[in-house]
Scaffold this motif. Structure first.
Motif, PDB file in Angstrom:
ATOM      1  N   LEU B 295      11.314   1.709  -4.144  1.00  0.00           N
ATOM      2  CA  LEU B 295      10.519   0.892  -4.993  1.00  0.00           C
ATOM      3  C   LEU B 295       9.917   2.020  -5.817  1.00  0.00           C
ATOM      4  CD1 LEU B 295       9.166  -1.509  -2.556  1.00  0.00           C
ATOM      5  CD2 LEU B 295      10.902  -1.474  -4.647  1.00  0.00           C
ATOM      6  N   LYS B 296       9.714   2.172  -7.201  1.00  0.00           N
ATOM      7  CA  LYS B 296       8.540   2.842  -7.772  1.00  0.00           C
ATOM      8  C   LYS B 296       7.745   2.143  -8.518  1.00  0.00           C
ATOM      9  CE  LYS B 296      11.763   6.495  -8.108  1.00  0.00           C
ATOM     10  NZ  LYS B 296      11.870   6.545  -6.505  1.00  0.00           N
ATOM     11  N   GLY B 297       6.727   2.674  -8.571  1.00  0.00           N
ATOM     12  CA  GLY B 297       5.721   2.175 -10.000  1.00  0.00           C
ATOM     13  C   GLY B 297       4.249   1.909  -9.365  1.00  0.00           C
ATOM     14  N   PRO B 298       3.730   1.549 -10.081  1.00  0.00           N
ATOM     15  CA  PRO B 298       2.205   1.839  -9.379  1.00  0.00           C
ATOM     16  C   PRO B 298       2.094   0.725  -7.955  1.00  0.00           C
ATOM     17  CG  PRO B 298       2.404   0.127 -11.175  1.00  0.00           C
ATOM     18  CD  PRO B 298       3.915   0.643 -10.858  1.00  0.00           C
ATOM     19  N   THR B 299       0.643   1.617  -6.658  1.00  0.00           N
ATOM     20  CA  THR B 299       0.801   1.029  -5.471  1.00  0.00           C
ATOM     21  C   THR B 299       0.515  -0.601  -5.858  1.00  0.00           C
ATOM     22  OG1 THR B 299      -0.171   2.419  -4.844  1.00  0.00           O
ATOM     23  CG2 THR B 299      -0.188   1.469  -3.579  1.00  0.00           C
ATOM     24  N   LEU B 300       1.039  -1.611  -5.237  1.00  0.00           N
ATOM     25  CA  LEU B 300       0.878  -2.933  -5.474  1.00  0.00           C
ATOM     26  C   LEU B 300      -0.441  -3.084  -4.747  1.00  0.00           C
ATOM     27  CD1 LEU B 300       4.227  -4.510  -5.142  1.00  0.00           C
ATOM     28  CD2 LEU B 300       2.601  -3.640  -7.527  1.00  0.00           C
ATOM     29  N   GLU B 304       0.570  -8.309  -2.847  1.00  0.00           N
ATOM     30  CA  GLU B 304       1.730  -8.218  -3.621  1.00  0.00           C
ATOM     31  C   GLU B 304       2.979  -8.108  -2.576  1.00  0.00           C
ATOM     32  OE1 GLU B 304       0.568  -7.477  -8.494  1.00  0.00           O
ATOM     33  OE2 GLU B 304      -0.329  -6.408  -6.624  1.00  0.00           O
ATOM     34  N   ARG B 305       2.320  -6.940  -1.707  1.00  0.00           N
ATOM     35  CA  ARG B 305       3.323  -6.193  -0.615  1.00  0.00           C
ATOM     36  C   ARG B 305       3.546  -7.429  -0.483  1.00  0.00           C
ATOM     37  NH1 ARG B 305      -0.095  -1.894  -0.959  1.00  0.00           N
ATOM     38  NH2 ARG B 305      -1.470  -2.452   1.639  1.00  0.00           N
ATOM     39  N   TYR B 308       6.620  -8.990  -1.986  1.00  0.00           N
ATOM     40  CA  TYR B 308       7.471  -8.687  -1.758  1.00  0.00           C
ATOM     41  C   TYR B 308       8.123  -8.297  -0.530  1.00  0.00           C
ATOM     42  CZ  TYR B 308      10.376  -5.434  -3.440  1.00  0.00           C
ATOM     43  OH  TYR B 308      11.705  -4.592  -4.630  1.00  0.00           O
TER      44      TYR B 308
END
Lengths: 501, 319
Positions: B295-300, B304-305, B308
Motif C-alpha cells: 500500500l502506498k500513499g499517506p497514512t490512513l 479508514e484502516r 480497508y
C-alpha cells in the motif's frame, strides 16, 4: 530497505579469507589437513675421516642446502673438537682442534623433510661462463662434436640433452673416445656446455635410500635455462631430478676441506623415518622462529585451554544450525554447548548419566526448597550449593565403587546446572512434566550432537591448527542469521496449511 | 514424507515462518526502542489509558518485597483479582484469583491458594523469574475481568481471548483462543487450547484447530465452534488498529478480552506474536502482509484502516 549486497560481500570475504588462510597454513607450514597424517623424513649422517699428523687440524664440510628438503634438526658432535657452523650461501660446518693424531672421525647428523619443491630457481641470471680452454690434443675432437650438436639444438636445454645423448652413446665416435679417456663424462659435459657459453655448474648430490651406509656424493650438472637450474645426471644419462636426491653442495665449492690431515674422506649413511606430519611441521615452525600466528607459541597450559575454547565455535555452529534450520527447541540458548564441553571431559555416556542424575536429584531437592518460600536469589544459591554436594557425593560413591568415570562428573559447569534445575522446576510447576522432558530432551539431544561434532578428532585438529576455519564458521553463522526459509520442524507444523486451496 | 509439507507448497500458500517473521517483519518494522511499550505491561497500561483504550483496572503495583504484605489490603472487598509480572511473556507467572472468601483465595478451578503461596509468587515476580532475561520485575495487581457470558460453553475453566495481528496499523488476521481441559485453563495453543480463526470483516468463526488438527466442536463442552460470532467486533478492530499509533510497532499482536460491562479490554500487546494464528485460520498470513506492504500513499486514519481491512481481508468459513 537497504541493500544486502555489502553484507554478502563481507560474508564472502570472510569465507574466502578463512579458506585462504587455511590453505596458506597447509602449504607454507606443511600443516597436514588430517590429524593422523605421516610424513617420511630422512636421517642422514655424514662421517668425516682423516688421519691427523700431529698438527692443528681443521675440517670443513659443506652442509646441505636444498629447497626440496627442509632441515628439521641438525647436530655435529665430535669429542675434543671446536665447532662452528657458518651460515650464508655456502653453509659449512668447520671442526677445529689444536692437535690431531691418528685416525679422526667427525660426525654430522641432519634430519631432512621433503618439501616437494623440486625446482631450483635461480635468483638472478648467471653470467655467461668463460669458454673452456681445451688441451691442444683435445681441441679438434671437442670442437667437432660441440659444433655438430650445437647445430642440432635450439636452446640451452636441448643442447645439453643432445650432448648427454652423444656422450652416453654406446657407438662412440673416435673423437669422443679420445676425450673420455682423459675426462669423466660429467666433466666433459660441463666443459662442452661452457665452450658454448651455456651457464652450467657441477653440483654434488646424495641419493637417499633407506638403510644405506658408506654412500658417496655423486656429481651432477645443473644447466641454466629461463630462471631455473635443470639437473642432469650424465653418468646415468638422466635428465631432471628424482625426489630422493639431496643437493649437498651446489655452488661449485668443495664438499670437504681438511687442513692438517691426510687421507680425508666423507661418507654418508641414511635412514628413512616416519614421523607425524603435524609434529614435524610444528618442529619446523619452532626452528624457523616464524612470526606467523600460531598457537603453538603459547605455553602448553594455555594451548590446552585454547584447544577447548576453539571448539566452542563448532558447538555454536551446531546449535545455530539445529535451531535456525531444523527448529529444535532447547532450554537456554547456549546451555547445550556448555553441556557438550563438559561431555568432552566426561565422555558421552558418563556425561549423559551424570547430567540426568544431577538434574533429577536437583529437582527433588528443589521441590523441597520451593515449599520454604525463599527469595529467588537465595533459592538459586541454595541449589548451587546442593549441586556441589550432589557432585561431591557422586564422585565419592563412584570412587568407592572403583568407577573412575564417575570422577569426571566434576567437570560440569555448576552454575549452569543450578539454573537448569531452577528453570526446569518452574517449567514443571507451570506446564507439567511433559514440557520438562521435551525441553530437557531437546537440550540433551542438541548437546549430544554438538559433542559429537566437537569431539571429532578431525574437527579438533582443524579448529586448532587452521585458525582460518573460524572465519568460515563466522561467515556460516552470519549467513544462517539471514535465513528466512522454513525450518524443518515447520514443514511438519504447517503441513495442514500446505493443501491446495 | 506424509507428515511433512514441501517448502514450496507452504510458500505458495503464503505461510509465514519463524525465521522470516523475525527478520523481515519483527526486525524490519519493530524498532527496538519501542519494545518496552509492550514488554512492560505497566507502561502498556499507562499508554493505553492516555490513548483512551480500555484496559483492566489497575489495583496496585508491587515494586518491593515488603509491599507484598499490602496485597490483602489492596484487594479488600473484591471478589477476585489477578497478579501478573509487568515484564512476563507467554502468559507466564499470571496468578488468577476468582474468589476471595474470609481472606482465603481460590483459583478458577477451585484450588485454594494460601497467603504464603501468593507471597512466594510475587517474590518470584520481583526477582525476575518470569521476565525475559531474568531482570528484576514488578508485580501488577489487576481487577478481575467480568467476562462476557457470550462465550460460555466455548471455553473451559478460563475465558477466551481475542488475538489480532496488526500490521502497520491494519488488522490482518484474528483468532479466538479458547482454553480446554488439556490446556489447563490456559489460552496458549501449544498447550492444547483451541484456536478459532475469525473473519476480519465480521468476527465470525472460520475454522478451528486443537494441537494443529482441525476440530468442529469444543473438546470439553461439545459446542459447535462454527457458531461463534464475536460481539463488538468493530470496537475490537478499532482498538487493535489504534494500538499501532500507541506503541508504534509495525508488526504487533493484540490480546483482548470481552468484559460484560465495559466491552473489549486490551489485555496485552505482543511485539513477537506467534505463528499459530495461521493454523487457526487454515491460511497463511504472508499474502495479507504483502498486501499491506504494497500500500502506498499517506497514512490512513484508524477508521479508514479498519474499513480497508474489512473489505480486503474477509474470508469464507472453512468448517
Amino acid at each position: 530497505m537497504h541493500s544486502r549486497k555489502p553484507f554478502f560481500i563481507f560474508v564472502a570475504l570472510l569465507f574466502i579469507s578463512g579458506i585462504t588462510a587455511s590453505i596458506y597454513r597447509s602449504i607454507e607450514h606443511n600443516v597436514p589437513f588430517f590429524p593422523g597424517e605421516q610424513v617420511q623424513s630422512w636421517s642422514v649422517e655424514a662421517k668425516v675421516m682423516f688421519n691427523g699428523i700431529n698438527k692443528p687440524a681443521e675440517a670443513s664440510l659443506s652442509l646441505p642446502q636444498d629447497p626440496a628438503f627442509d632441515v628439521l634438526a641438525e647436530n655435529a658432535t665430535s669429542a675434543g673438537y671446536g665447532l662452528n657452523i657458518s651460515e650464508g650461501d655456502d653453509r659449512r660446518a668447520v671442526w677445529s682442534i689444536r692437535e690431531a693424531s691418528g685416525g679422526q672421525s667427525l660426525y654430522y647428523r641432519v634430519t631432512l623433510v621433503p618439501t616437494g619443491q623440486l625446482k631450483v630457481d635461480a635468483d638472478e641470471e648467471p653470467a655467461t661462463p668463460e669458454p673452456y680452454l681445451w688441451q691442444v690434443t683435445e681441441r679438434g675432437a671437442a670442437e667437432q662434436i660441440i659444433n655438430q650438436v650445437w647445430e642440432r639444438s635450439a636452446s640451452n636445454i636441448s643442447y645439453a640433452q643432445q650432448l648427454m645423448d652423444v656422450i652416453n652413446n654406446s657407438n662412440q665416435s673416435q673423437n669422443l673416445a679420445l676425450l673420455l679417456s682423459v675426462n669423466s663424462r660429467t666433466q666433459l659435459f660441463l666443459q662442452m656446455l661452457q665452450s658454448k657459453g651455456v651457464p652450467a655448474k657441477q653440483v654434488s648430490g646424495l641419493m637417499l635410500e633407506d638403510q644405506r651406509r658408506r654412500q658417496q656424493l655423486n656429481p651432477y650438472v645443473q644447466v641454466y635455462q629461463d630462471g631455473e637450474w635443470i639437473l642432469f645426471d650424465v653418468e646415468n644419462n638422466k635428465q631432471g631430478r628424482p625426489d630422493n636426491l639431496v643437493l649437498w653442495q651446489h655452488n661449485g665449492m668443495s664438499v670437504l676441506d681438511v687442513i692438517g690431515g691426510s687421507n680425508s674422506q666423507v661418507n654418508f649413511s641414511m635412514l628413512q623415518e616416519t614421523r607425524s606430519a603435524l609434529a614435524t611441521s610444528i618442529d619446523m615452525m619452532m626452528n624457523t622462529d616464524s612470526l606467523d600466528f600460531s598457537l603453538y607459541q603459547l605455553p602448553l597450559e594455555e594451548q590446552s585451554t585454547f584447544k577447548g575454547i576453539l571448539l566452542i565455535p563448532i558447538g555454536v555452529l551446531v546449535v545455530v544450525f539445529l535451531r535456525v534450520i531444523i527448529g529444535i527447541k532447547t532450554s537456554g540458548t547456549f546451555m547445550p554447548v556448555l553441556i557438550a564441553l563438559a561431555f568432552i571431559q566426561t565422555t558421552l555416556l558418563t556425561g549423559l548419566i551424570g547430567f540426568l542424575l544431577i538434574v533429577a536429584f536437583g529437582l527433588m531437592i528443589r521441590s523441597y526448597l520451593s515449599q520454604l518460600n525463599l527469595l529467588l536469589i537465595s533459592r538459586i544459591s541454595a541449589v548451587i550449593i546442593v549441586v556441589i554436594f550432589i557432585i561431591g557425593l557422586f564422585t565419592l560413591i563412584s570412587y568407592k565403587l572403583g568407577l573412575s568415570e564417575g570422577l569426571t562428573i566434576t567437570f560440569f559447569p555448576m552454575i549452569i546446572l543450578a539454573w537448569t534445575i531452577e528453570r526446569m522446576s518452574i517449567l514443571w510447576e507451570e506446564e507439567g512434566p511433559k514440557s520438562v522432558f521435551m525441553s530437557g530432551g531437546g537440550s540433551l539431544f542438541v548437546a549430544t550432537l554438538a559433542y559429537l561434532a566437537m569431539s571429532n578428532s578431525w574437527i579438533q585438529h582443524w579448529v586448532f591448527n587452521f585458525l582460518g576455519i573460524h572465519l568460515v564458521i563466522l561467515a556460516l553463522v552470519l549467513v544462517m542469521g539471514q535465513y528466512t526459509g522454513y525450518r524443518l520442524t515447520e514443514l511438519k507444523r504447517f503441513k495442514p496449511l500446505a493443501e491446495e486451496k | 514424507m506424509k507428515n511433512y509439507a514441501w517448502p514450496w507448497e507452504l510458500r505458495r500458500n503464503g505461510v509465514l515462518n519463524m525465521n522470516k517473521r523475525n527478520i523481515d517483519y519483527i526486525g524490519k518494522y519493530n524498532q527496538r526502542k519501542f519494545y518496552k511499550r509492550v514488554d512492560d505491561k505497566l507502561i502498556t497500561k499507562q499508554l493505553a489509558l492516555a490513548n483512551d483504550i480500555a484496559v483492566p483496572d489497575l489495583i496496585g503495583v508491587v515494586e518491593e518485597q515488603h509491599k507484598i504484605n499490602e496485597i490483602p489490603q489492596m484487594v479488600l472487598g473484591r471478589t477476585g483479582f489477578v497478579i501478573k509480572p509487568a515484564k512476563g511473556s507467554g502468559g507466564k507467572g499470571i496468578l488468577v484469583i476468582t474468589h476471595v472468601e474470609n481472606g482465603r483465595y481460590y483459583k478458577p478451578n477451585g484450588d485454594e491458594v494460601t497467603p504464603n503461596e501468593v507471597y512466594r509468587h510475587v517474590s518470584n515476580i520481583l526477582s525476575g523469574l518470569f521476565s525475559l532475561g531474568g531482570i528484576p520485575d514488578v508485580g501488577l495487581v489487576e481487577g478481575l475481568i467480568e467476562f462476557d457470558p457470550v462465550f460460555d460453553g466455548f471455553s473451559y475453566e478460563g475465558v477466551p481471548d481475542i488475538r489480532l495481528i496488526v500490521f502497520k496499523g491494519y488488522p490482518v488476521m484474528g483468532m479466538l483462543r479458547c482454553s480446554t481441559a488439556a490446556s489447563d485453563g490456559k489460552a496458549n495453543l501449544h498447550q492444547g487450547a483451541v484456536g478459532v480463526g475469525l473473519d476480519i470483516a465480521t468476527g465470525k468463526s472460520l475454522y478451528a484447530v486443537q494441537f494443529d488438527k482441525p476440530v468442529l466442536t469444543h473438546p470439553d463442552t461439545n459446542y459447535e465452534l462454527s457458531q461463534i460470532q464475536v460481539p463488538n467486533w468493530d470496537v475490537l478492530l478499532h482498538t487493535a488498529s489504534s494500538a499501532y499509533e500507541m506503541c508504534e510497532l509495525g508488526y504487533l499482536g493484540t490480546d483482548m478480552v470481552l468484559d460484560k460491562v465495559r466491552g473489549p479490554l486490551l489485555l496485552e500487546l505482543n511485539a513477537r506474536p506467534g505463528l499459530a494464528i495461521q493454523t487457526a485460520n487454515g491460511k497463511g498470513i504472508l499474502g495479507r502482509l504483502k498486501h499491506v506492504e504494497g500500500l502506498k500513499g499517506p497514512t490512513l486514519s484508524v477508521e479508514e484502516r479498519v474499513a480497508y481491512a474489512k473489505k480486503h481481508f474477509c474470508s469464507n468459513p472453512n468448517f
